[in-house]
Design a protein around this motif. Structure first.
Motif, PDB file in Angstrom:
ATOM      1  N   PHE A 196      32.788  39.978  35.725  1.00  0.00           N
ATOM      2  CA  PHE A 196      33.199  39.279  36.939  1.00  0.00           C
ATOM      3  C   PHE A 196      31.993  38.593  37.587  1.00  0.00           C
ATOM      4  O   PHE A 196      32.090  37.427  38.007  1.00  0.00           O
ATOM      5  CB  PHE A 196      33.857  40.266  37.909  1.00  0.00           C
ATOM      6  CG  PHE A 196      34.399  39.634  39.158  1.00  0.00           C
ATOM      7  CD1 PHE A 196      35.248  38.540  39.107  1.00  0.00           C
ATOM      8  CD2 PHE A 196      34.078  40.161  40.399  1.00  0.00           C
ATOM      9  CE1 PHE A 196      35.752  37.958  40.263  1.00  0.00           C
ATOM     10  CE2 PHE A 196      34.585  39.596  41.557  1.00  0.00           C
ATOM     11  CZ  PHE A 196      35.416  38.495  41.490  1.00  0.00           C
ATOM     12  N   ALA A 197      30.867  39.277  37.640  1.00  0.00           N
ATOM     13  CA  ALA A 197      29.653  38.694  38.215  1.00  0.00           C
ATOM     14  C   ALA A 197      29.218  37.458  37.435  1.00  0.00           C
ATOM     15  O   ALA A 197      28.821  36.449  38.030  1.00  0.00           O
ATOM     16  CB  ALA A 197      28.537  39.732  38.247  1.00  0.00           C
TER      17      ALA A 197
ATOM     18  N   ARG B  88      43.064  40.400  47.199  1.00  0.00           N
ATOM     19  CA  ARG B  88      44.117  39.880  46.304  1.00  0.00           C
ATOM     20  C   ARG B  88      43.536  38.898  45.291  1.00  0.00           C
ATOM     21  O   ARG B  88      43.903  38.931  44.116  1.00  0.00           O
ATOM     22  CB  ARG B  88      45.216  39.227  47.126  1.00  0.00           C
ATOM     23  CG  ARG B  88      46.310  38.618  46.259  1.00  0.00           C
ATOM     24  CD  ARG B  88      47.400  38.036  47.099  1.00  0.00           C
ATOM     25  NE  ARG B  88      48.298  39.154  47.423  1.00  0.00           N
ATOM     26  CZ  ARG B  88      49.166  39.161  48.409  1.00  0.00           C
ATOM     27  NH1 ARG B  88      49.250  38.121  49.207  1.00  0.00           N
ATOM     28  NH2 ARG B  88      49.944  40.189  48.611  1.00  0.00           N
ATOM     29  N   ASP B  89      42.627  38.029  45.739  1.00  0.00           N
ATOM     30  CA  ASP B  89      41.974  37.082  44.819  1.00  0.00           C
ATOM     31  C   ASP B  89      41.254  37.826  43.699  1.00  0.00           C
ATOM     32  O   ASP B  89      41.369  37.474  42.521  1.00  0.00           O
ATOM     33  CB  ASP B  89      40.940  36.218  45.558  1.00  0.00           C
ATOM     34  CG  ASP B  89      41.547  35.292  46.587  1.00  0.00           C
ATOM     35  OD1 ASP B  89      42.719  34.912  46.450  1.00  0.00           O
ATOM     36  OD2 ASP B  89      40.825  34.963  47.554  1.00  0.00           O
ATOM     37  N   ILE B  90      40.499  38.855  44.079  1.00  0.00           N
ATOM     38  CA  ILE B  90      39.723  39.603  43.089  1.00  0.00           C
ATOM     39  C   ILE B  90      40.650  40.347  42.134  1.00  0.00           C
ATOM     40  O   ILE B  90      40.404  40.386  40.923  1.00  0.00           O
ATOM     41  CB  ILE B  90      38.735  40.554  43.780  1.00  0.00           C
ATOM     42  CG1 ILE B  90      37.681  39.713  44.516  1.00  0.00           C
ATOM     43  CG2 ILE B  90      38.059  41.486  42.771  1.00  0.00           C
ATOM     44  CD1 ILE B  90      36.759  40.514  45.406  1.00  0.00           C
ATOM     45  N   ASN B  91      41.736  40.904  42.660  1.00  0.00           N
ATOM     46  CA  ASN B  91      42.702  41.577  41.793  1.00  0.00           C
ATOM     47  C   ASN B  91      43.272  40.611  40.757  1.00  0.00           C
ATOM     48  O   ASN B  91      43.387  40.945  39.574  1.00  0.00           O
ATOM     49  CB  ASN B  91      43.833  42.202  42.605  1.00  0.00           C
ATOM     50  CG  ASN B  91      43.383  43.426  43.380  1.00  0.00           C
ATOM     51  OD1 ASN B  91      42.376  44.041  43.068  1.00  0.00           O
ATOM     52  ND2 ASN B  91      44.135  43.776  44.403  1.00  0.00           N
TER      53      ASN B  91
ATOM     54  N   ARG C 103      42.713  43.609  37.766  1.00  0.00           N
ATOM     55  CA  ARG C 103      42.718  44.986  38.271  1.00  0.00           C
ATOM     56  C   ARG C 103      43.784  45.135  39.355  1.00  0.00           C
ATOM     57  O   ARG C 103      43.994  44.225  40.130  1.00  0.00           O
ATOM     58  CB  ARG C 103      41.352  45.339  38.878  1.00  0.00           C
ATOM     59  CG  ARG C 103      40.242  45.376  37.867  1.00  0.00           C
ATOM     60  CD  ARG C 103      38.901  45.506  38.566  1.00  0.00           C
ATOM     61  NE  ARG C 103      37.871  45.799  37.594  1.00  0.00           N
ATOM     62  CZ  ARG C 103      37.447  47.009  37.293  1.00  0.00           C
ATOM     63  NH1 ARG C 103      37.945  48.055  37.908  1.00  0.00           N
ATOM     64  NH2 ARG C 103      36.530  47.186  36.377  1.00  0.00           N
ATOM     65  N   GLN C 104      44.375  46.311  39.411  1.00  0.00           N
ATOM     66  CA  GLN C 104      45.303  46.595  40.507  1.00  0.00           C
ATOM     67  C   GLN C 104      44.535  47.077  41.728  1.00  0.00           C
ATOM     68  O   GLN C 104      44.966  46.920  42.856  1.00  0.00           O
ATOM     69  CB  GLN C 104      46.334  47.632  40.087  1.00  0.00           C
ATOM     70  CG  GLN C 104      47.301  47.095  39.071  1.00  0.00           C
ATOM     71  CD  GLN C 104      48.367  48.115  38.732  1.00  0.00           C
ATOM     72  OE1 GLN C 104      48.353  49.237  39.198  1.00  0.00           O
ATOM     73  NE2 GLN C 104      49.305  47.703  37.901  1.00  0.00           N
TER      74      GLN C 104
ATOM     75  N   MET D  50      41.456  44.068  31.671  1.00  0.00           N
ATOM     76  CA  MET D  50      40.752  44.331  32.907  1.00  0.00           C
ATOM     77  C   MET D  50      39.289  43.926  32.727  1.00  0.00           C
ATOM     78  O   MET D  50      38.653  44.258  31.737  1.00  0.00           O
ATOM     79  CB  MET D  50      40.871  45.813  33.266  1.00  0.00           C
ATOM     80  CG  MET D  50      40.241  46.161  34.554  1.00  0.00           C
ATOM     81  SD  MET D  50      40.638  47.782  35.258  1.00  0.00           S
ATOM     82  CE  MET D  50      40.971  48.842  33.910  1.00  0.00           C
ATOM     83  N   VAL D  51      38.753  43.214  33.697  1.00  0.00           N
ATOM     84  CA  VAL D  51      37.403  42.671  33.646  1.00  0.00           C
ATOM     85  C   VAL D  51      36.426  43.653  34.296  1.00  0.00           C
ATOM     86  O   VAL D  51      36.699  44.206  35.354  1.00  0.00           O
ATOM     87  CB  VAL D  51      37.367  41.308  34.375  1.00  0.00           C
ATOM     88  CG1 VAL D  51      35.971  40.768  34.476  1.00  0.00           C
ATOM     89  CG2 VAL D  51      38.278  40.307  33.680  1.00  0.00           C
TER      90      VAL D  51
END
Length: 101
Positions: free
Chosen positions: A7-8, A27-30, A35-36, A1-2
Motif C-alpha cells: 500500500f505504501a 472506507r477509501d483505504i478498505n 481489507r475489511q 489483501m494488500v
C-alpha cells in the motif's frame, strides 16, 4: 489483501510529487487494499515505509481520516519563527513546563 508495504509503494507511486497533503478515509483505504479492517500497526507500517520518501502517513484520533503529508521542505521551528517575527521578539521563549502528574 494488500500489505502495508504494498500500500505504501502504491501511495508513493501515485502521490510522491504532490505538494499539498492528500486525504483518505477509512472506507477509501478498505477499498484500495481489499481489507475489511486494519489495525494501528498497519498504519504505523505504512507510515514507516513512506517516511523514507519524505511523506508522513498520519491519522486522526478516531482513525477515520488519514493524511499523506509531504515533509521534505519542513522548516525548523526557530526558522519558522524567524520568518514571522523579528529575532529579538522570541528571545524570551522558554521551554514548555511539564505538568506534574
Amino acid at each position: 489483501m494488500v500489505s502495508a508495504k504494498e500500500f505504501a509503494i502504491w501511495l508513493k507511486d501515485k502521490f510522491l510529487h504532490e505538494r499539498q497533503g492528500i486525504t483518505l478515509t477509512r472506507r477509501d483505504i478498505n477499498k484500495l487494499t481489499g481489507r475489511q479492517g486494519f489495525s494501528l500497526s498497519f498504519v504505523n507500517d505504512t507510515h514507516y515505509e513512506l517516511m523514507r520518501y519524505g511523506i508522513a502517513f498520519v491519522t486522526d484520533t478516531a482513525r477515520e481520516n488519514f493524511y499523506l503529508i509531504p515533509i521534505k521542505d519542513c522548516k525548523h521551528w526557530r526558522a519558522a519563527l524567524d520568518s514571522q517575527f523579528e529575532k529579538e521578539l522570541y528571545c524570551n521563549i522558554y521551554p514548555i513546563e511539564r505538568s506534574s502528574g
